[in-house]
Design a protein around this motif. Structure first.
Motif, mmCIF file in Angstrom:
data_model
loop_
_atom_site.group_PDB
_atom_site.id
_atom_site.type_symbol
_atom_site.label_atom_id
_atom_site.label_comp_id
_atom_site.label_asym_id
_atom_site.label_seq_id
_atom_site.Cartn_x
_atom_site.Cartn_y
_atom_site.Cartn_z
ATOM 1 N N PHE A 63 0.810 -1.219 0.000
ATOM 2 C CA PHE A 63 0.000 0.000 0.000
ATOM 3 C C PHE A 63 0.844 1.271 0.000
ATOM 4 N N LYS A 64 2.155 1.114 0.045
ATOM 5 C CA LYS A 64 3.050 2.270 0.072
ATOM 6 C C LYS A 64 2.958 3.012 -1.254
ATOM 7 N N GLY A 65 2.476 4.253 -1.210
ATOM 8 C CA GLY A 65 2.269 5.004 -2.442
ATOM 9 C C GLY A 65 1.188 4.410 -3.315
ATOM 10 N N ASN A 66 0.349 3.573 -2.717
ATOM 11 C CA ASN A 66 -0.648 2.841 -3.500
ATOM 12 C C ASN A 66 -1.942 2.676 -2.710
ATOM 13 N N GLY A 67 -2.399 3.799 -2.130
ATOM 14 C CA GLY A 67 -3.686 3.757 -1.445
ATOM 15 C C GLY A 67 -3.630 3.799 0.060
ATOM 16 N N CYS A 68 -2.433 3.868 0.648
ATOM 17 C CA CYS A 68 -2.324 3.942 2.110
ATOM 18 C C CYS A 68 -3.192 5.074 2.641
ATOM 19 N N TYR A 69 -4.024 4.778 3.622
ATOM 20 C CA TYR A 69 -4.959 5.781 4.143
ATOM 21 C C TYR A 69 -4.242 6.986 4.748
ATOM 22 N N ALA A 70 -3.020 6.790 5.249
ATOM 23 C CA ALA A 70 -2.297 7.883 5.908
ATOM 24 C C ALA A 70 -1.667 8.848 4.909
ATOM 25 N N GLU A 71 -1.724 8.515 3.638
ATOM 26 C CA GLU A 71 -1.135 9.381 2.618
ATOM 27 C C GLU A 71 -2.115 10.406 2.071
ATOM 28 N N SER A 72 -3.311 10.458 2.654
ATOM 29 C CA SER A 72 -4.297 11.443 2.216
ATOM 30 C C SER A 72 -5.102 11.910 3.424
ATOM 31 N N GLY A 73 -5.801 13.008 3.263
ATOM 32 C CA GLY A 73 -6.633 13.532 4.337
ATOM 33 C C GLY A 73 -5.824 14.286 5.385
ATOM 34 N N PRO A 74 -6.466 14.670 6.481
ATOM 35 C CA PRO A 74 -5.801 15.452 7.539
ATOM 36 C C PRO A 74 -4.581 14.761 8.132
ATOM 37 N N LEU A 75 -4.639 13.430 8.256
ATOM 38 C CA LEU A 75 -3.505 12.707 8.824
ATOM 39 C C LEU A 75 -2.258 12.878 7.959
ATOM 40 N N ALA A 76 -2.441 12.969 6.649
ATOM 41 C CA ALA A 76 -1.307 13.105 5.738
ATOM 42 C C ALA A 76 -0.526 14.391 5.999
ATOM 43 N N ILE A 77 -1.225 15.456 6.363
ATOM 44 C CA ILE A 77 -0.554 16.730 6.650
ATOM 45 C C ILE A 77 0.357 16.575 7.862
ATOM 46 N N HIS A 78 -0.175 15.969 8.917
ATOM 47 C CA HIS A 78 0.616 15.732 10.126
ATOM 48 C C HIS A 78 1.784 14.796 9.833
ATOM 49 N N TRP A 79 1.522 13.744 9.078
ATOM 50 C CA TRP A 79 2.562 12.753 8.770
ATOM 51 C C TRP A 79 3.708 13.374 7.981
ATOM 52 N N ARG A 80 3.383 14.241 7.040
ATOM 53 C CA ARG A 80 4.432 14.913 6.271
ATOM 54 C C ARG A 80 5.308 15.784 7.168
ATOM 55 N N GLN A 81 4.692 16.453 8.127
ATOM 56 C CA GLN A 81 5.467 17.304 9.035
ATOM 57 C C GLN A 81 6.389 16.477 9.921
ATOM 58 N N VAL A 82 5.916 15.318 10.356
ATOM 59 C CA VAL A 82 6.770 14.417 11.137
ATOM 60 C C VAL A 82 7.882 13.858 10.244
#
Length: 256
Positions: A63-82
């Motif tokens: 699912f890496k770069g292929n639909g992982c739920y954490a790569e989109s939505g509000p969580l993705a913003i936080h994850w990118r900052q981390v």
């Protein structure tokens, strides 16, 4: 006043100190960690939740770069900052944070990200053991997409024996059976979108649908993923903007 005599030349060539050995992947620990004490995630409920930078994820995750739920939505913003190091801290600080959680507290490690790697695809067993020890007296749990190689199996089994629950994440029901046969950890599996009723694996194991996925509960009031000795497999229907791609992985691999 007497003049200092020059030191006689012995003809010896000064020896160069050997260079320090290059740091290993683990010593560098390129990952960044972040813990929030009261999550606002509707599915987890108000429990402590961590996030680990994206470079912790194994290359083999389907699912890496292929639909992982954490790569989109509000969580993705936080994850990118981390992941960019703009938010979070080092592993030792994470352990300190975990050790301050109240006794018997239920907490989830990695709403995004995975276990600390020693090398690509290889879990850092020492760091995982330290994490499990910091969890002592608390009810931490997580999921991993790392392949269950012999070395990774040993690390995961040890963490579970120390009281920190590591679930093996499967991408198909067949794979869920294979992971369950290992007998080292509880198992979870992705499911097709919209599936809300219990199902079975090809080997006849019960698969219950995560209550938080159906809106009937949250992690705080369920806690089944923290139960290391459970017999049932927990299923997570594909969700988020990448649900179609996640379902395609499930269906594609299931048909092989």
């Amino acid at each position: 006043m007497a003049r200092a005599q020059a030191r006689p030349n012995t003809g010896r060539v000064p020896q160069r100190r050997p260079d320090r050995a290059p740091k290993t992947f683990a010593e560098r620990d390129p990952c960044t960690y972040h813990l929030v004490h009261v999550s606002r995630n509707r599915k987890t409920g108000p429990i402590p939740v961590t996030t680990t930078s994206a470079n912790s994820c194994p290359p083999s995750c389907g699912f890496k770069g292929n639909g992982c739920y954490a790569e989109s939505g509000p969580l993705a913003i936080h994850w990118r900052q981390v992941s960019d190091g703009r938010r979070g801290y080092a592993f030792d600080e994470l352990l300190q944070e975990i050790s301050t959680l109240r006794r018997h507290a239920l907490w989830r490690h990695n709403q995004a990200g995975d276990l600390t790697p020693e090398a690509p695809g290889v879990i850092d067993a020492r760091q995982l053991t330290r994490l499990a020890m910091a969890n002592r007296g608390r009810r931490g749990f997580t999921y991993t997409h790392y392949p269950p190689t012999p070395a990774n199996q040993a690390a995961i089994l040890n963490a579970n024996r120390l009281g920190f629950t590591v679930n093996l994440s499967a991408e198909t029901l067949v794979q869920a059976d294979a992971y369950a046969d290992l007998g080292i950890a509880p198992v979870v599996v992705v499911l097709p979108q919209g599936l809300a009723k219990p199902t079975q694996t090809p080997a006849g194991r019960q698969v219950i649908v995560c209550p938080a996925s159906t809106g009937n509960s949250d992690c705080l009031n369920c806690g089944i993923c923290q139960q290391r000795d459970r017999a049932s497999i927990v299923g997570f229907p594909a969700h988020g903007s990448g649900a179609g791609r996640v379902q395609a992985v499930f269906l594609g691999k299931s048909s092989r």
